[in-house]
Design a protein around this motif. Structure first.
Motif, PDB file in Angstrom:
ATOM      1  N   CYS A  52       0.865  -1.181   0.000  1.00  0.00           N
ATOM      2  CA  CYS A  52       0.000   0.000   0.000  1.00  0.00           C
ATOM      3  C   CYS A  52       0.904   1.235   0.000  1.00  0.00           C
ATOM      4  CB  CYS A  52      -0.932  -0.010   1.208  1.00  0.00           C
ATOM      5  SG  CYS A  52      -0.088   0.142   2.799  1.00  0.00           S
ATOM      6  N   GLU A  53       0.327   2.396  -0.214  1.00  0.00           N
ATOM      7  CA  GLU A  53       1.149   3.610  -0.323  1.00  0.00           C
ATOM      8  C   GLU A  53       1.918   3.921   0.950  1.00  0.00           C
ATOM      9  OE1 GLU A  53      -0.452   7.054  -2.255  1.00  0.00           O
ATOM     10  OE2 GLU A  53      -1.798   5.797  -3.448  1.00  0.00           O
ATOM     11  N   SER A  54       1.269   3.787   2.117  1.00  0.00           N
ATOM     12  CA  SER A  54       1.969   4.139   3.357  1.00  0.00           C
ATOM     13  C   SER A  54       3.091   3.151   3.666  1.00  0.00           C
ATOM     14  CB  SER A  54       0.990   4.236   4.529  1.00  0.00           C
ATOM     15  OG  SER A  54       0.372   2.988   4.769  1.00  0.00           O
ATOM     16  N   ASP A  55       2.858   1.861   3.438  1.00  0.00           N
ATOM     17  CA  ASP A  55       3.918   0.885   3.677  1.00  0.00           C
ATOM     18  C   ASP A  55       5.027   0.992   2.633  1.00  0.00           C
ATOM     19  OD1 ASP A  55       2.871  -0.161   5.992  1.00  0.00           O
ATOM     20  OD2 ASP A  55       1.816  -1.795   5.001  1.00  0.00           O
ATOM     21  N   TRP A  56       4.663   1.414   1.418  1.00  0.00           N
ATOM     22  CA  TRP A  56       5.689   1.579   0.386  1.00  0.00           C
ATOM     23  C   TRP A  56       6.713   2.627   0.807  1.00  0.00           C
ATOM     24  CZ3 TRP A  56       8.372  -0.719  -2.937  1.00  0.00           C
ATOM     25  CH2 TRP A  56       9.179  -0.018  -3.814  1.00  0.00           C
ATOM     26  N   ALA A  57       6.267   3.691   1.448  1.00  0.00           N
ATOM     27  CA  ALA A  57       7.191   4.725   1.910  1.00  0.00           C
ATOM     28  C   ALA A  57       8.183   4.144   2.919  1.00  0.00           C
ATOM     29  CB  ALA A  57       6.421   5.890   2.526  1.00  0.00           C
ATOM     30  N   VAL A  58       7.699   3.278   3.790  1.00  0.00           N
ATOM     31  CA  VAL A  58       8.569   2.638   4.780  1.00  0.00           C
ATOM     32  C   VAL A  58       9.531   1.672   4.095  1.00  0.00           C
ATOM     33  CG1 VAL A  58       8.607   1.101   6.788  1.00  0.00           C
ATOM     34  CG2 VAL A  58       6.872   2.890   6.627  1.00  0.00           C
ATOM     35  N   VAL A  63      14.934   0.075   2.353  1.00  0.00           N
ATOM     36  CA  VAL A  63      15.848  -0.457   1.337  1.00  0.00           C
ATOM     37  C   VAL A  63      16.902   0.574   0.944  1.00  0.00           C
ATOM     38  CG1 VAL A  63      16.004  -1.280  -1.048  1.00  0.00           C
ATOM     39  CG2 VAL A  63      14.197  -2.132   0.452  1.00  0.00           C
ATOM     40  N   LEU A  64      16.472   1.785   0.606  1.00  0.00           N
ATOM     41  CA  LEU A  64      17.401   2.779   0.065  1.00  0.00           C
ATOM     42  C   LEU A  64      18.244   3.468   1.129  1.00  0.00           C
ATOM     43  CD1 LEU A  64      15.176   4.398  -2.706  1.00  0.00           C
ATOM     44  CD2 LEU A  64      16.832   2.525  -2.906  1.00  0.00           C
ATOM     45  N   ASP A  65      17.675   3.730   2.289  1.00  0.00           N
ATOM     46  CA  ASP A  65      18.418   4.455   3.320  1.00  0.00           C
ATOM     47  C   ASP A  65      19.114   3.538   4.322  1.00  0.00           C
ATOM     48  OD1 ASP A  65      17.546   6.775   2.112  1.00  0.00           O
ATOM     49  OD2 ASP A  65      15.878   7.077   3.511  1.00  0.00           O
ATOM     50  N   ALA A  66      18.412   2.479   4.753  1.00  0.00           N
ATOM     51  CA  ALA A  66      18.983   1.605   5.783  1.00  0.00           C
ATOM     52  C   ALA A  66      19.681   0.383   5.192  1.00  0.00           C
ATOM     53  CB  ALA A  66      17.888   1.158   6.746  1.00  0.00           C
ATOM     54  N   GLY A  67      19.444   0.080   3.906  1.00  0.00           N
ATOM     55  CA  GLY A  67      20.071  -1.076   3.285  1.00  0.00           C
ATOM     56  C   GLY A  67      19.579  -2.398   3.843  1.00  0.00           C
ATOM     57  N   MET A  68      18.297  -2.449   4.201  1.00  0.00           N
ATOM     58  CA  MET A  68      17.718  -3.652   4.789  1.00  0.00           C
ATOM     59  C   MET A  68      16.574  -4.172   3.929  1.00  0.00           C
ATOM     60  SD  MET A  68      17.637  -2.450   8.764  1.00  0.00           S
ATOM     61  CE  MET A  68      16.900  -3.963   9.318  1.00  0.00           C
ATOM     62  N   SER A  69      16.397  -5.482   3.962  1.00  0.00           N
ATOM     63  CA  SER A  69      15.332  -6.118   3.196  1.00  0.00           C
ATOM     64  C   SER A  69      14.019  -6.105   3.980  1.00  0.00           C
ATOM     65  CB  SER A  69      15.704  -7.564   2.879  1.00  0.00           C
ATOM     66  OG  SER A  69      14.614  -8.222   2.273  1.00  0.00           O
ATOM     67  N   PRO A  70      12.906  -5.811   3.315  1.00  0.00           N
ATOM     68  CA  PRO A  70      11.607  -5.853   3.979  1.00  0.00           C
ATOM     69  C   PRO A  70      10.981  -7.250   3.959  1.00  0.00           C
ATOM     70  CG  PRO A  70      11.323  -5.070   1.753  1.00  0.00           C
ATOM     71  CD  PRO A  70      12.814  -5.267   1.962  1.00  0.00           C
ATOM     72  N   LEU A  71      11.593  -8.194   3.262  1.00  0.00           N
ATOM     73  CA  LEU A  71      10.953  -9.485   3.040  1.00  0.00           C
ATOM     74  C   LEU A  71      10.589 -10.264   4.307  1.00  0.00           C
ATOM     75  CD1 LEU A  71      12.823 -10.754  -0.141  1.00  0.00           C
ATOM     76  CD2 LEU A  71      10.689  -9.472   0.050  1.00  0.00           C
ATOM     77  N   LEU A 129      14.470   0.795  -8.588  1.00  0.00           N
ATOM     78  CA  LEU A 129      15.709   0.680  -7.830  1.00  0.00           C
ATOM     79  C   LEU A 129      15.508  -0.173  -6.576  1.00  0.00           C
ATOM     80  CD1 LEU A 129      18.684   1.459  -7.558  1.00  0.00           C
ATOM     81  CD2 LEU A 129      17.936   3.501  -6.309  1.00  0.00           C
ATOM     82  N   VAL A 130      14.404   0.024  -5.874  1.00  0.00           N
ATOM     83  CA  VAL A 130      14.105  -0.783  -4.688  1.00  0.00           C
ATOM     84  C   VAL A 130      13.983  -2.253  -5.083  1.00  0.00           C
ATOM     85  CG1 VAL A 130      12.372  -1.262  -2.918  1.00  0.00           C
ATOM     86  CG2 VAL A 130      13.049   1.102  -3.389  1.00  0.00           C
ATOM     87  N   GLU A 131      13.229  -2.531  -6.135  1.00  0.00           N
ATOM     88  CA  GLU A 131      13.074  -3.905  -6.611  1.00  0.00           C
ATOM     89  C   GLU A 131      14.427  -4.505  -6.976  1.00  0.00           C
ATOM     90  OE1 GLU A 131       9.804  -5.488  -9.421  1.00  0.00           O
ATOM     91  OE2 GLU A 131      11.522  -5.050 -10.736  1.00  0.00           O
ATOM     92  N   ALA A 132      15.257  -3.748  -7.675  1.00  0.00           N
ATOM     93  CA  ALA A 132      16.571  -4.235  -8.099  1.00  0.00           C
ATOM     94  C   ALA A 132      17.438  -4.609  -6.905  1.00  0.00           C
ATOM     95  CB  ALA A 132      17.267  -3.171  -8.950  1.00  0.00           C
ATOM     96  N   LYS A 133      17.443  -3.775  -5.897  1.00  0.00           N
ATOM     97  CA  LYS A 133      18.264  -4.066  -4.712  1.00  0.00           C
ATOM     98  C   LYS A 133      17.778  -5.316  -3.989  1.00  0.00           C
ATOM     99  CE  LYS A 133      20.059   0.526  -3.852  1.00  0.00           C
ATOM    100  NZ  LYS A 133      21.460   0.348  -3.474  1.00  0.00           N
ATOM    101  N   ILE A 134      16.462  -5.473  -3.848  1.00  0.00           N
ATOM    102  CA  ILE A 134      15.925  -6.653  -3.165  1.00  0.00           C
ATOM    103  C   ILE A 134      16.243  -7.917  -3.961  1.00  0.00           C
ATOM    104  CG2 ILE A 134      13.839  -7.813  -2.340  1.00  0.00           C
ATOM    105  CD1 ILE A 134      12.645  -5.014  -1.820  1.00  0.00           C
ATOM    106  N   VAL A 135      16.078  -7.870  -5.270  1.00  0.00           N
ATOM    107  CA  VAL A 135      16.390  -9.024  -6.123  1.00  0.00           C
ATOM    108  C   VAL A 135      17.857  -9.410  -5.947  1.00  0.00           C
ATOM    109  CG1 VAL A 135      16.719  -9.761  -8.525  1.00  0.00           C
ATOM    110  CG2 VAL A 135      14.569  -8.681  -7.833  1.00  0.00           C
TER     111      VAL A 135
END
Length: 149
Positions: A52-58, A63-71, A129-135
């Protein structure tokens, strides 16, 4: 009979309005919350998780700032993927497992291109970019892609 992927709710909060989709290799399933019992080797094609939009912001910040996976927080029950049909009992023969290498190499190549071109190419969005980093993290963790690829 419907054989395609379905739109799923947000994999974090179950909000039915989840406009952001991220496509991952099947190897990502064990990293998802409650994903251990799912035989990722039987998945045909990509695994999609929606936000959802609010979770996407998190997720974006994670991913981009903390370098952590949300999976690990994403519920596997809310992921969208296709399992191969199991006709082994009906046909009295064992079918081969799907070959994941094509999906993995295509996703890795796309990820490498996005990371290399992001910022210089207006065609790649922040979502790409987020998708690429997670992949890359998923494939590197399983030794499919070289570290830092």
């Amino acid at each position: 009979m419907y054989t395609g992927k379905t739109e799923q709710p947000c994999c974090l909060c179950d909000d039915p309005d989840a406009p952001v989709r991220v496509d991952l290799p099947p190897r990502a399933i064990p990293e998802l919350k409650h994903g251990d019992p799912i035989a990722w080797q039987d998945v045909v094609g990509e695994v999609s998780v929606h936000f959802c939009e609010s979770d996407w912001a998190v997720v974006r910040d994670l991913v981009l700032d903390a370098g952590m996976s949300p999976l690990p927080r994403c519920n596997a029950a809310r992921a969208s993927f296709d399992l191969r049909e199991d006709f082994e009992a009906l046909l009295d023969r064992t079918r081969d497992e799907p070959d994941q290498s094509g999906v993995e190499s295509r996703l890795m190549e796309r990820s490498e291109r996005v990371v290399a071109e992001y910022g210089r190419d207006s065609l790649h969005s922040e979502r790409d970019l987020v998708e690429a980093k997670i992949v890359r993290w998923v494939l590197e963790a399983d030794g499919v892609a070289p570290e830092g690829a």
